[in-house]
Design a protein around this motif. Structure first.
Motif, PDB file in Angstrom:
ATOM      1  N   TYR A 148       5.448  -0.558   9.459  1.00 66.24           N
ATOM      2  CA  TYR A 148       4.896   0.148   8.455  1.00 66.24           C
ATOM      3  C   TYR A 148       4.469  -0.793   7.367  1.00 66.24           C
ATOM      4  O   TYR A 148       5.032  -1.882   7.072  1.00 66.24           O
ATOM      5  CB  TYR A 148       5.592   1.171   7.659  1.00 66.24           C
ATOM      6  CG  TYR A 148       4.953   1.780   6.395  1.00 66.24           C
ATOM      7  CD1 TYR A 148       3.993   2.348   6.381  1.00 66.24           C
ATOM      8  CD2 TYR A 148       5.434   1.375   5.200  1.00 66.24           C
ATOM      9  CE1 TYR A 148       3.499   3.246   5.179  1.00 66.24           C
ATOM     10  CE2 TYR A 148       4.853   1.583   3.899  1.00 66.24           C
ATOM     11  CZ  TYR A 148       3.828   2.580   3.785  1.00 66.24           C
ATOM     12  OH  TYR A 148       3.274   3.114   3.027  1.00 66.24           O
ATOM     13  N   THR A 149       3.453  -0.793   6.856  1.00 68.23           N
ATOM     14  CA  THR A 149       2.911  -1.653   5.602  1.00 68.23           C
ATOM     15  C   THR A 149       1.987  -0.901   4.609  1.00 68.23           C
ATOM     16  O   THR A 149       1.354  -0.090   5.036  1.00 68.23           O
ATOM     17  CB  THR A 149       1.779  -3.055   6.083  1.00 68.23           C
ATOM     18  OG1 THR A 149       1.543  -3.609   4.938  1.00 68.23           O
ATOM     19  CG2 THR A 149       0.742  -2.436   6.924  1.00 68.23           C
ATOM     20  N   TRP A 150       2.375  -1.205   3.298  1.00 73.19           N
ATOM     21  CA  TRP A 150       1.758  -0.695   2.249  1.00 73.19           C
ATOM     22  C   TRP A 150       0.419  -1.116   2.151  1.00 73.19           C
ATOM     23  O   TRP A 150      -0.478  -0.699   1.502  1.00 73.19           O
ATOM     24  CB  TRP A 150       2.468  -0.814   0.908  1.00 73.19           C
ATOM     25  CG  TRP A 150       2.504  -2.509   0.354  1.00 73.19           C
ATOM     26  CD1 TRP A 150       3.240  -3.242   0.917  1.00 73.19           C
ATOM     27  CD2 TRP A 150       1.645  -3.169  -0.469  1.00 73.19           C
ATOM     28  NE1 TRP A 150       3.283  -4.437   0.752  1.00 73.19           N
ATOM     29  CE2 TRP A 150       2.218  -4.350  -0.155  1.00 73.19           C
ATOM     30  CE3 TRP A 150       0.447  -2.864  -1.007  1.00 73.19           C
ATOM     31  CZ2 TRP A 150       1.570  -5.490  -1.038  1.00 73.19           C
ATOM     32  CZ3 TRP A 150      -0.071  -3.961  -1.763  1.00 73.19           C
ATOM     33  CH2 TRP A 150       0.309  -5.254  -1.553  1.00 73.19           C
ATOM     34  N   ARG A 182       3.347   6.698   4.517  1.00 77.34           N
ATOM     35  CA  ARG A 182       4.772   7.238   3.903  1.00 77.34           C
ATOM     36  C   ARG A 182       4.796   8.657   4.534  1.00 77.34           C
ATOM     37  O   ARG A 182       3.998   9.321   4.353  1.00 77.34           O
ATOM     38  CB  ARG A 182       4.597   7.171   2.612  1.00 77.34           C
ATOM     39  CG  ARG A 182       4.958   5.883   1.827  1.00 77.34           C
ATOM     40  CD  ARG A 182       5.152   6.174   0.403  1.00 77.34           C
ATOM     41  NE  ARG A 182       4.079   6.605  -0.279  1.00 77.34           N
ATOM     42  CZ  ARG A 182       2.741   6.052  -0.682  1.00 77.34           C
ATOM     43  NH1 ARG A 182       2.545   4.679  -0.602  1.00 77.34           N
ATOM     44  NH2 ARG A 182       2.022   6.827  -1.236  1.00 77.34           N
ATOM     45  N   GLU A 236       0.775  11.666  -1.789  1.00 71.27           N
ATOM     46  CA  GLU A 236       1.194  12.035  -3.238  1.00 71.27           C
ATOM     47  C   GLU A 236      -0.229  12.112  -4.163  1.00 71.27           C
ATOM     48  O   GLU A 236       0.129  12.953  -4.910  1.00 71.27           O
ATOM     49  CB  GLU A 236       2.232  10.847  -3.746  1.00 71.27           C
ATOM     50  CG  GLU A 236       3.541  10.765  -2.883  1.00 71.27           C
ATOM     51  CD  GLU A 236       3.378   9.777  -1.835  1.00 71.27           C
ATOM     52  OE1 GLU A 236       2.315   9.933  -1.131  1.00 71.27           O
ATOM     53  OE2 GLU A 236       4.453   9.511  -1.302  1.00 71.27           O
ATOM     54  N   SER A 237      -0.975  11.189  -4.066  1.00 72.73           N
ATOM     55  CA  SER A 237      -2.211  11.432  -5.104  1.00 72.73           C
ATOM     56  C   SER A 237      -3.050  12.489  -4.981  1.00 72.73           C
ATOM     57  O   SER A 237      -3.988  12.719  -5.659  1.00 72.73           O
ATOM     58  CB  SER A 237      -2.785   9.991  -4.920  1.00 72.73           C
ATOM     59  OG  SER A 237      -3.622   9.785  -3.883  1.00 72.73           O
ATOM     60  N   LYS A 290       5.555  -0.627  -2.049  1.00 73.49           N
ATOM     61  CA  LYS A 290       5.298   0.363  -1.052  1.00 73.49           C
ATOM     62  C   LYS A 290       5.714   1.834  -1.336  1.00 73.49           C
ATOM     63  O   LYS A 290       5.551   2.812  -0.705  1.00 73.49           O
ATOM     64  CB  LYS A 290       6.064  -0.089   0.478  1.00 73.49           C
ATOM     65  CG  LYS A 290       7.357   0.241   0.494  1.00 73.49           C
ATOM     66  CD  LYS A 290       7.846  -0.368   1.842  1.00 73.49           C
ATOM     67  CE  LYS A 290       9.428  -0.481   1.943  1.00 73.49           C
ATOM     68  NZ  LYS A 290       9.932  -0.785   3.165  1.00 73.49           N
ATOM     69  N   PHE A 293       5.215   2.947  -4.387  1.00 62.42           N
ATOM     70  CA  PHE A 293       4.389   3.591  -5.605  1.00 62.42           C
ATOM     71  C   PHE A 293       3.418   4.596  -4.849  1.00 62.42           C
ATOM     72  O   PHE A 293       2.861   4.426  -3.962  1.00 62.42           O
ATOM     73  CB  PHE A 293       3.480   2.247  -5.971  1.00 62.42           C
ATOM     74  CG  PHE A 293       2.544   2.739  -7.089  1.00 62.42           C
ATOM     75  CD1 PHE A 293       3.079   2.745  -8.630  1.00 62.42           C
ATOM     76  CD2 PHE A 293       1.303   3.365  -6.777  1.00 62.42           C
ATOM     77  CE1 PHE A 293       2.242   3.499  -9.539  1.00 62.42           C
ATOM     78  CE2 PHE A 293       0.352   3.689  -7.977  1.00 62.42           C
ATOM     79  CZ  PHE A 293       0.825   3.844  -9.175  1.00 62.42           C
ATOM     80  N   PRO A 294       3.617   5.643  -5.416  1.00 66.09           N
ATOM     81  CA  PRO A 294       2.753   6.874  -4.613  1.00 66.09           C
ATOM     82  C   PRO A 294       1.401   7.063  -4.949  1.00 66.09           C
ATOM     83  O   PRO A 294       0.916   7.988  -3.928  1.00 66.09           O
ATOM     84  CB  PRO A 294       3.687   8.166  -5.340  1.00 66.09           C
ATOM     85  CG  PRO A 294       4.088   7.612  -6.834  1.00 66.09           C
ATOM     86  CD  PRO A 294       4.271   6.115  -6.563  1.00 66.09           C
ATOM     87  N   GLY A 295       0.762   6.331  -5.880  1.00 71.51           N
ATOM     88  CA  GLY A 295      -0.538   6.705  -6.134  1.00 71.51           C
ATOM     89  C   GLY A 295      -1.455   5.608  -5.170  1.00 71.51           C
ATOM     90  O   GLY A 295      -0.638   4.682  -4.572  1.00 71.51           O
ATOM     91  N   PRO A 296      -2.613   5.404  -5.271  1.00 72.54           N
ATOM     92  CA  PRO A 296      -3.532   4.570  -5.033  1.00 72.54           C
ATOM     93  C   PRO A 296      -3.142   3.179  -5.300  1.00 72.54           C
ATOM     94  O   PRO A 296      -3.142   2.919  -6.510  1.00 72.54           O
ATOM     95  CB  PRO A 296      -4.852   5.106  -5.055  1.00 72.54           C
ATOM     96  CG  PRO A 296      -4.983   5.875  -6.088  1.00 72.54           C
ATOM     97  CD  PRO A 296      -3.543   6.516  -6.258  1.00 72.54           C
TER      98      PRO A 296
END
Lengths: 466, 466
Positions: A49-51, A68, A198-199, B182, B184-187
């Protein structure tokens, strides 16, 4: 001079190829020199996984499309390795639908200790952070492969006798244009760059697409509080028993700002668009004549036994099929490719190869049901296993598991991940997860294995996750 | 055999190089064969807006970093071509800060009619949708360049006597990692992939960075209704008179979910993160020994007169400087490179080149004020123009315009775009735009030119925008 084999990619397919050679090495076979090229800094491919999205820290296209809170969308009993079971790795039954990080742990666990030659770990055969830039046929035999070590920019061109392309086909997004999409004011994200729902909480979400990505991102958005999810589907609807706030609409015709016009004339306004429009088989690093050109199908034309490239010798592709089966199919393929490279197996003449391909293609055309579709791939795998020493397993029962999974999803798309299946490898029945999937918001390995007191897994875990 | 010149990129720099050759051709000079490679389907480079992010339809990295509602962030009087004025293109005064599409119209207007040889338009010298894959030194002289026509995948390798790299340096994002990002839930979006601030309305936005991208995306977010904008700045604050809802904070230390921890110990929660962390000079298509390696500076080391690559002959780079000046600087560079290629100008020996570079680098080190910084680049351009027949212009007055612009921004960062400057090329004073920038929400050419009755522009416009 010893023969040299290049494996491109250290995801599940490349790791299977490494494991296949390690398995032969453990039986005292003489193994050629193996070099595996991996542009990421660790192995696992999609499961690493990568953000990041778009381009990575080296300005290479990001490989992984995972997000996620991605949990397996099929029972783990359908992808279990025949030579390394979930029981062996975890030391106790776990649920049928583990999250992403748990599956990475499993595939890593199989190979992190394995050696290709005594004292040399499989991982030592992988050149990490190294991108393959160009592969071309060598004038005499084999291939010239140019790679670049991304942190330093250092390039090297080397000769390999055979090349195994194991880079997957879910990394390069297919992104169609829709009229007016540039006027849409909210985020427009392809599933490849989607990293979490989430967003989308409180939002009206449009998802264009009607396959696995659309389905799963849709229920993720629902789980994380989207006000509504509208699927825009080109061909047939998915047809699940959606909650009221999830609907299937026809294909988008065009956008005017946030207003979306559908082919049936209806319009609706959305806050965000997700393009779940699939991926491309894309091999920019291969010379054009070496590229597999195919749509996403159970039997790409031009690959004998689904792996041997017809257009050039000593060139192999792993995992290029549309996939019911995954990890264990990659294994069967990798074992067969290994045996060809080790000359334990012999390629028939080109006419015979073509006949074999044609037989499968003809059968594929006649497939009329989901059962026949799954059985087709099961039979393909059985055919491969017969040619190798990969442990045979009860593929027909796995077909039944796939069909039961499809049925579970039809019954309730939100709860199918709470079901438990039995391993055909060990007979072990999966253990229910401690939390229903719809209420599980922590997808870490630690949370997943919480209340686990098995010393065996704890010990292994400390080795595998540093 | 005629000499062959490759230009890589058909953005402002590449278009300047084409125009430079066309200008010589118009004076009956004999022009070598020119091939310009452009991976996009039209020219304009950054100014060729796309809604796409990450990878484009051919799975190539998206080039342009522009967003909807991007208006010039410096006076157009500072970038005006000396050989094709805004008056000549638009036929009447326009404002000093035109939007993106208007600037594209201007740079396109200069070259769309030009010919390299009679009957052959400049545009015919451009191979669109064609990516350069590899450039390497040829064993005897010149370069081998491999390009790929993206729609067909067809590759060709050709010999060129000289290569002009004009691909820009604002396309490959520099994306640092922050601990916990990683989670952080928003864009999380790099400025390169930012396409508009509409979705930030009502949001608390964190922008990491303290330069032009941060500043402009911050005021865009404010203009489009962000609840708050927090800039996280590594070195010195930008120090503008921000509205109350815009603040400058120190650098981010780490993220835990939506909570952001700053180096001064404070924490704050955000809905979205924009990484305005800059770009990389990145040339993956050049053999490593041909790559310019530099940070973003007014005088990259290793380029004689800012364009001639020291490490290999007949290799040129345009526009690789940090930029006060843009279009007209690219012109001065392109005219000089053209004259070297046409052997109208002569390169001094390597020692003299090095001395000249060193003189500029020494001067750059001594720069202590913004005025000296701008004057440095003005003097660099004056030095180039002296060597060519590019029309000379009053660079010292443009320096004053830059300084006035800086002052305008200090006075009011939200209204500086409403100011009007005078062209040093024509003496024309810009006309105020019909709408203050903070109230202008339609950035189309049509809206920008509304109430324009000039038949001249209308006619030209219908030619240039099909």
């Amino acid at each position: 001079m010893s023969r040299r084999i290049a494996i491109i990619g250290a995801g599940p397919s490349g790791m299977a190829q490494l494991r296949a050679f390690a398995s032969a090495a453990a039986q005292q076979a003489e193994i050629p020199e193996i070099v595996c090229f991996e542009k990421q800094s660790d192995w696992g491919g999609q499961w690493n996984y990568t953000w990041r999205t778009g381009l990575d820290e080296h300005s290479e296209p990001v490989h992984s499309s995972m997000y996620r809170h991605l949990w397996s969308n099929g029972p783990k009993e359908c992808l279990e390795f025949a030579d390394y079971t979930f029981d062996e790795h975890f030391g106790r039954p776990i649920s049928s639908y583990p999250p992403r990080a748990v599956l990475w742990d499993y595939i890593n666990g199989r190979v992190h200790h394995a050696e290709l030659v005594p004292g040399r770990l499989l991982k030592d055969a992988v050149r990490f952070s190294t991108a393959v830039r160009q592969v071309s046929s060598h004038s005499e035999r084999g291939y010239l492969l140019t790679s670049e070590h991304l942190p330093t920019g250092q390039q090297s061109t080397e000769h390999f006798d055979a090349v195994v392309v194991a880079c997957g086909h879910f990394s390069y997004p297919h992104i169609p244009a829709f009229e007016g999409i540039k006027t849409f004011p909210g985020p427009v994200t392809h599933a490849h760059d989607f990293r979490g729902a989430e967003s989308l909480a409180g939002k009206d979400v449009l998802i264009i697409g009607g396959s696995y990505s659309a389905e799963d991102i849709g229920i993720q958005a629902h789980k994380l509080g989207a006000a509504s999810v509208t699927f825009s589907v080109r061909t047939q609807p998915m047809g699940f028993g959606w909650p009221d706030t999830l609907q299937e609409w026809p294909l988008v015709e065009r956008f005017t700002g946030s207003t979306t016009h559908f082919l049936d004339g209806r319009t609706r306004s959305f806050d965000a668009v997700v393009l779940a429009t699939g991926y491309r088989h894309h091999f920019p690093f291969l010379a054009p004549e070496l590229r597999l050109v195919t749509a996403n199908t159970l039997y790409p034309d031009g690959l004998y036994k689904g792996v041997v490239f017809e257009g050039a010798r000593d060139l192999y592709f792993l995992g290029m099929q549309d996939q019911w089966f995954t990890f264990n199919m990659f294994d069967a393929q990798a074992w067969f490719v290994r045996d060809l490279i080790l000359q334990r197996a012999v390629l028939p003449d080109p006419q015979s190869q073509r006949r074999d391909i044609q037989t499968w293609l003809t059968r594929l055309k006649s497939v009329q049901s989901v059962r026949e579709d799954v059985q087709f791939q099961a039979d393909y795998i059985a055919d491969l296993i017969e040619l190798t020493d990969y442990p045979s397993f009860d593929l027909d029962t796995v077909v039944e598991t796939f069909l039961a999974w499809k049925q579970d999803k039809k019954e309730n798309i939100l709860t199918y991940r709470d079901r438990c299946y039995r391993s055909v490898m060990t007979g072990t029945l999966a253990a229910p997860h401690h939390t229903p999937w719809m209420e599980a918001f922590d997808d870490s390995v630690e949370e997943y294995l919480r209340e686990d007191s098995s010393p065996r897994y704890s010990a292994l875990s400390s080795l595998t996750r540093q």
